[in-house]
Design an enzyme around this catalytic site. Sequence first.
Site, PDB file in Angstrom:
ATOM      1  N   LYS A 176       0.844  -1.203   0.000  1.00  0.00           N
ATOM      2  CA  LYS A 176       0.000   0.000   0.000  1.00  0.00           C
ATOM      3  C   LYS A 176       0.881   1.255   0.000  1.00  0.00           C
ATOM      4  CE  LYS A 176      -3.825  -2.366   2.309  1.00  0.00           C
ATOM      5  NZ  LYS A 176      -4.608  -2.618   3.517  1.00  0.00           N
TER       6      LYS A 176
ATOM      7  N   GLN B 203      -4.194  -1.511   9.883  1.00  0.00           N
ATOM      8  CA  GLN B 203      -4.238  -2.820   9.225  1.00  0.00           C
ATOM      9  C   GLN B 203      -4.852  -3.863  10.168  1.00  0.00           C
ATOM     10  OE1 GLN B 203      -3.531  -3.261   6.033  1.00  0.00           O
ATOM     11  NE2 GLN B 203      -3.838  -5.467   6.024  1.00  0.00           N
TER      12      GLN B 203
ATOM     13  N   ASP C 118     -10.568   3.522   5.135  1.00  0.00           N
ATOM     14  CA  ASP C 118     -10.851   2.090   5.012  1.00  0.00           C
ATOM     15  C   ASP C 118     -12.348   1.809   5.098  1.00  0.00           C
ATOM     16  OD1 ASP C 118      -9.104   0.051   4.444  1.00  0.00           O
ATOM     17  OD2 ASP C 118      -8.216   0.005   6.441  1.00  0.00           O
TER      18      ASP C 118
HETATM   19  N1  GUN Z   1      -6.819  -6.679   6.278  1.00  0.00           N
HETATM   20  C1  GUN Z   1      -7.200  -7.336   5.167  1.00  0.00           C
HETATM   21  N2  GUN Z   1      -7.740  -6.490   4.269  1.00  0.00           N
HETATM   22  C2  GUN Z   1      -7.719  -5.266   4.837  1.00  0.00           C
HETATM   23  C3  GUN Z   1      -8.140  -3.981   4.402  1.00  0.00           C
HETATM   24  O1  GUN Z   1      -8.666  -3.779   3.310  1.00  0.00           O
HETATM   25  N3  GUN Z   1      -7.913  -2.969   5.283  1.00  0.00           N
HETATM   26  C4  GUN Z   1      -7.349  -3.172   6.499  1.00  0.00           C
HETATM   27  N4  GUN Z   1      -7.198  -2.121   7.290  1.00  0.00           N
HETATM   28  N5  GUN Z   1      -6.952  -4.343   6.922  1.00  0.00           N
HETATM   29  C5  GUN Z   1      -7.132  -5.392   6.092  1.00  0.00           C
END
Ligand code: GUN
Length: 296
Positions: free
Chosen positions: A54, A98, A121
Amino acid sequence: MSAQIIDGNVIAERMQAEIAAAVQKMKDEHGVTPGLAAVLVGDNPASRQYVGMKRRRCAKVGIDSFGYELPATTTQEELHKLILELNADPKVHGILVQLPLPDHIDEEAILGAIQLEKDVDGFHPVNIGRLAMKGREPLFIPATPYGCMVLLDEVGVQVSGANAVVLGRSNIVGLPAAMLLLHRNATVTICHSRTKDLPAVVRTADILIAAVGRPEMVKADWVKPGAVVIDVGSNRIEDPTAEKGYRWVGDVAFDEVKEVAGAITPSPGGVGPMTITMLLKNTLRAAEMAIAKAGK
Ligand code: GUN
């Protein structure tokens, strides 16, 4: 006839070029660089890899990213304090925590502490609540289901009135995907581990979103001819013939299902690149909203 292959890499590259151009314009016109804070707690290797991906994509489109790597022993109070600091930081337009968080952390409380305007998110309880309600709009849509919807729109499938089946009910993908489809007036069925006669239910789908994390579970005879199949799965399986001894497959048996479906995403190369793209898009939007609010 073989299905149309929906190439997530091509679509994501095109969208990221558009995002990069919009970021540059924002810098030129407003002197503002969109900023994303990426918070990683603990040492889950997959999470570390995702956050790294990311942040690299942020750099590629000109978005600043600020990494916060905290030990697994971080307390609720320490993490909460960091979120409040990021909420107050004008360089940070979006906050990504995350998931999953370590077990001792109250995830709901942490996600709820993120300022709504920075919840790129889309997991803040208010954003999810709005997504769940008729006639309400969340500020941000979670990246993976958002990416699935963009892919559906790319193939031009009529969502309104379609029978949509979502395999999986996770908070991150299945549940919000089902709610998005409902917002677009699909007739939605959510399947999970207790669903009876799964193949029969899946066969009713004009649109299928598979997000269960079971390698190649969906077989050709589960799929209605002509259906649009979006495969969110990303599963590592052993393969002695592969150079590394393993390879990645989706939740859908791609080689056989592509002979039945009308359109299908590969995995890898379908939803994965879209997820990061939608996070970038949400971060750009958060910065646009901050500029509008400040009247700059
Ligand atoms: N863990 C797995 N997919 C995601 C996501 O799209 N965002 C976040 N914050 N954690 C994740």
